[in-house]
Design a protein around this motif. Structure first.
Motif, mmCIF file in Angstrom:
data_model
loop_
_atom_site.group_PDB
_atom_site.id
_atom_site.type_symbol
_atom_site.label_atom_id
_atom_site.label_comp_id
_atom_site.label_asym_id
_atom_site.label_seq_id
_atom_site.Cartn_x
_atom_site.Cartn_y
_atom_site.Cartn_z
ATOM 1 N N GLU A 265 0.637 -1.159 0.064
ATOM 2 C CA GLU A 265 -0.082 -0.096 -0.142
ATOM 3 C C GLU A 265 0.786 1.265 -0.037
ATOM 4 O OE1 GLU A 265 -2.461 -0.175 3.326
ATOM 5 O OE2 GLU A 265 -3.723 -1.934 2.403
ATOM 6 N N GLU A 266 1.880 1.370 0.756
ATOM 7 C CA GLU A 266 2.712 2.333 0.508
ATOM 8 C C GLU A 266 3.593 2.666 -0.463
ATOM 9 O OE1 GLU A 266 5.359 2.137 4.218
ATOM 10 O OE2 GLU A 266 3.637 2.641 5.596
ATOM 11 N N ALA A 267 4.030 1.918 -1.360
ATOM 12 C CA ALA A 267 4.229 1.761 -2.658
ATOM 13 C C ALA A 267 3.132 2.583 -3.430
ATOM 14 C CB ALA A 267 4.693 0.546 -3.203
ATOM 15 N N LEU A 268 2.024 2.199 -3.414
ATOM 16 C CA LEU A 268 1.023 2.697 -4.358
ATOM 17 C C LEU A 268 0.721 3.883 -3.661
ATOM 18 C CD1 LEU A 268 -1.761 -0.237 -4.381
ATOM 19 C CD2 LEU A 268 -0.555 0.811 -6.298
ATOM 20 N N MET A 269 0.693 4.377 -2.373
ATOM 21 C CA MET A 269 0.625 5.872 -2.057
ATOM 22 C C MET A 269 1.685 6.844 -2.595
ATOM 23 S SD MET A 269 -2.253 5.683 -0.436
ATOM 24 C CE MET A 269 -2.551 6.992 0.433
ATOM 25 N N CYS A 270 2.997 6.167 -2.522
ATOM 26 C CA CYS A 270 3.975 7.105 -3.142
ATOM 27 C C CYS A 270 3.685 7.485 -4.536
ATOM 28 C CB CYS A 270 5.442 6.292 -2.813
ATOM 29 S SG CYS A 270 5.994 6.465 -1.043
ATOM 30 N N GLU A 271 3.081 6.564 -5.377
ATOM 31 C CA GLU A 271 2.831 6.807 -6.732
ATOM 32 C C GLU A 271 1.821 7.680 -6.791
ATOM 33 O OE1 GLU A 271 1.778 3.419 -8.940
ATOM 34 O OE2 GLU A 271 3.484 2.239 -8.392
ATOM 35 N N GLN A 272 0.693 7.752 -6.016
ATOM 36 C CA GLN A 272 -0.520 8.379 -5.913
ATOM 37 C C GLN A 272 0.146 9.919 -5.403
ATOM 38 O OE1 GLN A 272 -3.631 6.048 -4.083
ATOM 39 N NE2 GLN A 272 -4.942 6.627 -5.837
ATOM 40 N N PHE A 273 0.648 9.913 -4.404
ATOM 41 C CA PHE A 273 0.813 11.197 -3.655
ATOM 42 C C PHE A 273 2.541 11.190 -3.509
ATOM 43 C CE2 PHE A 273 -3.046 9.661 -2.086
ATOM 44 C CZ PHE A 273 -3.982 10.619 -2.294
ATOM 45 N N PRO A 274 3.139 11.625 -4.650
ATOM 46 C CA PRO A 274 4.858 11.635 -4.777
ATOM 47 C C PRO A 274 5.339 12.554 -3.706
ATOM 48 C CG PRO A 274 3.828 12.367 -6.931
ATOM 49 C CD PRO A 274 2.556 12.047 -6.214
ATOM 50 N N THR A 275 4.768 13.489 -3.416
ATOM 51 C CA THR A 275 5.469 14.577 -2.579
ATOM 52 C C THR A 275 5.228 14.317 -1.069
ATOM 53 O OG1 THR A 275 3.928 16.366 -3.129
ATOM 54 C CG2 THR A 275 6.105 16.132 -4.201
ATOM 55 N N GLN A 276 3.646 14.297 -0.990
ATOM 56 C CA GLN A 276 2.995 14.319 0.363
ATOM 57 C C GLN A 276 3.337 13.222 1.020
ATOM 58 O OE1 GLN A 276 1.038 14.519 -2.551
ATOM 59 N NE2 GLN A 276 -0.437 16.214 -2.053
ATOM 60 N N TYR A 277 3.140 11.698 0.388
ATOM 61 C CA TYR A 277 3.365 10.639 1.183
ATOM 62 C C TYR A 277 4.744 10.263 1.803
ATOM 63 C CZ TYR A 277 1.955 6.269 3.023
ATOM 64 O OH TYR A 277 1.450 5.131 3.725
ATOM 65 N N PRO A 278 5.682 10.639 0.907
ATOM 66 C CA PRO A 278 7.258 10.431 1.512
ATOM 67 C C PRO A 278 7.209 11.218 2.650
ATOM 68 C CG PRO A 278 7.279 10.480 -0.854
ATOM 69 C CD PRO A 278 5.801 10.597 -0.528
ATOM 70 N N ALA A 279 6.641 12.537 2.700
ATOM 71 C CA ALA A 279 6.947 13.523 3.739
ATOM 72 C C ALA A 279 6.084 12.935 5.053
ATOM 73 C CB ALA A 279 6.400 14.746 3.478
ATOM 74 N N TYR A 280 4.989 12.448 4.859
ATOM 75 C CA TYR A 280 4.195 11.739 5.886
ATOM 76 C C TYR A 280 4.792 10.462 6.463
ATOM 77 C CZ TYR A 280 -0.003 8.936 7.816
ATOM 78 O OH TYR A 280 -0.777 8.164 8.513
ATOM 79 N N MET A 281 5.450 9.747 5.778
ATOM 80 C CA MET A 281 6.369 8.609 6.161
ATOM 81 C C MET A 281 7.393 8.869 7.161
ATOM 82 S SD MET A 281 6.449 6.169 2.569
ATOM 83 C CE MET A 281 7.515 4.866 3.457
ATOM 84 N N GLN A 282 7.891 10.114 6.759
ATOM 85 C CA GLN A 282 9.112 10.526 7.681
ATOM 86 C C GLN A 282 8.616 11.054 9.053
ATOM 87 O OE1 GLN A 282 12.366 11.042 6.821
ATOM 88 N NE2 GLN A 282 11.931 9.684 5.256
ATOM 89 N N ARG A 283 7.317 11.570 8.991
ATOM 90 C CA ARG A 283 6.717 11.965 10.348
ATOM 91 C C ARG A 283 5.909 10.909 11.095
ATOM 92 N NH1 ARG A 283 3.529 15.053 6.950
ATOM 93 N NH2 ARG A 283 1.529 14.851 7.150
ATOM 94 N N THR A 284 5.541 9.727 10.484
ATOM 95 C CA THR A 284 4.913 8.791 11.122
ATOM 96 C C THR A 284 5.580 7.410 11.368
ATOM 97 O OG1 THR A 284 3.693 8.356 9.470
ATOM 98 C CG2 THR A 284 2.911 9.816 10.969
ATOM 99 N N LYS A 285 5.215 6.656 12.075
ATOM 100 C CA LYS A 285 5.788 5.159 11.982
ATOM 101 C C LYS A 285 4.773 4.107 11.203
ATOM 102 C CE LYS A 285 9.631 5.953 14.112
ATOM 103 N NZ LYS A 285 11.056 5.521 13.357
ATOM 104 N N MET A 286 4.958 3.168 10.772
ATOM 105 C CA MET A 286 4.076 2.158 10.077
ATOM 106 C C MET A 286 3.167 1.604 10.996
ATOM 107 S SD MET A 286 4.851 -1.378 7.944
ATOM 108 C CE MET A 286 6.015 -0.800 6.775
ATOM 109 N N LEU A 287 3.447 0.935 12.164
ATOM 110 C CA LEU A 287 2.373 0.512 12.828
ATOM 111 C C LEU A 287 2.383 0.637 14.334
ATOM 112 C CD1 LEU A 287 2.750 -3.501 11.290
ATOM 113 C CD2 LEU A 287 0.885 -1.823 11.114
ATOM 114 N N LEU A 288 3.464 0.925 14.835
ATOM 115 C CA LEU A 288 3.674 1.412 16.328
ATOM 116 C C LEU A 288 4.123 2.761 16.546
ATOM 117 C CD1 LEU A 288 5.223 -2.002 18.004
ATOM 118 C CD2 LEU A 288 2.893 -1.042 18.438
ATOM 119 N N PRO A 289 3.233 3.516 17.028
ATOM 120 C CA PRO A 289 3.683 4.743 17.432
ATOM 121 C C PRO A 289 5.223 4.863 17.941
ATOM 122 C CG PRO A 289 1.455 4.684 18.121
ATOM 123 C CD PRO A 289 2.051 3.295 17.587
ATOM 124 N N PHE A 290 6.057 5.680 17.348
ATOM 125 C CA PHE A 290 7.337 5.819 17.926
ATOM 126 C C PHE A 290 8.420 4.767 17.979
ATOM 127 C CE2 PHE A 290 4.378 8.235 20.504
ATOM 128 C CZ PHE A 290 4.302 9.608 19.989
#
Length: 190
Positions: A163-188
């Motif tokens: 899903e993250e690969a698809l989201m990076c395609e759909q939102f090429p600038t916003q999703y990588p930035a979102y990935m930088q500030r959040t974790k995949m499954l467990l906060p922090f």
């Protein structure tokens, strides 16, 4: 059957009913994995569970687990509380994502990137929530819930990465930035 077991089952039934009803209002999928592939994956998982139950050592362990004495009241309350927390968080995440929710790895018409609510803490709060509820089921109900927990953990990690690969395609600038500030499954953590 202890009251905590009934409570755990009731929470799962609420989750299933809510999930089914809320899926009716989701946006139409325009591209993604065909529905039958999802069905094949789920049937394969069910088949693996049924096959594994036929292995004598696993069957014996499950029979022993089913006949084991119920844990203390405190353990049951902790388990039921985790199930309640997980189901509540899953519903909150589902409400937050709204009509953008869909089957794993599907694309929606007019997609929106949701980063608020539970999505502000983890990128896949629904997966986190279901895993939390399954862990609570293992603790409060018994090890019979362990195979679904382990299988779900593996599937959710696989699905999240796809899903993250698809989201990076759909939102090429916003999703990588979102990935930088959040974790995949467990906060922090993860």
């Amino acid at each position: 059957m202890p009251v905590a077991h009934w409570i755990i089952i009731a929470f799962w039934l609420v989750f299933i009913v809510y999930w089914g009803l809320s899926a009716l209002s989701a946006k139409r999928s325009v591209r993604g994995t065909a529905w039958w592939r999802h069905m094949v994956i789920r049937l394969a998982i069910a088949a693996l569970i049924m096959i594994s139950v036929q292995i004598p050592a696993i069957r014996h362990a499950l029979q022993a687990a089913l006949s084991e004495r119920t844990g203390s009241l405190l353990v049951q309350v902790i388990g039921a509380s985790l199930v309640a927390l997980g189901i509540s968080f899953a519903i909150a995440a589902r409400v937050s994502i709204g009509r953008n929710w869909g089957m794993p790895m599907s694309r929606k018409e007019d997609p929106e990137l949701v980063t608020g609510g539970p999505y502000a803490y983890v990128r896949h709060p629904i997966y986190t929530s279901i895993l939390t509820a399954l862990l609570g089921s293992v603790i409060g109900y018994g090890v019979i819930w362990l195979p679904p927990l382990l299988i779900s953990l593996a599937y959710f990690i696989y699905s999240a990465r796809r899903e993250e690969a698809l989201m990076c395609e759909q939102f090429p600038t916003q999703y990588p930035a979102y990935m930088q500030r959040t974790k995949m499954l467990l906060p922090f953590v993860l």
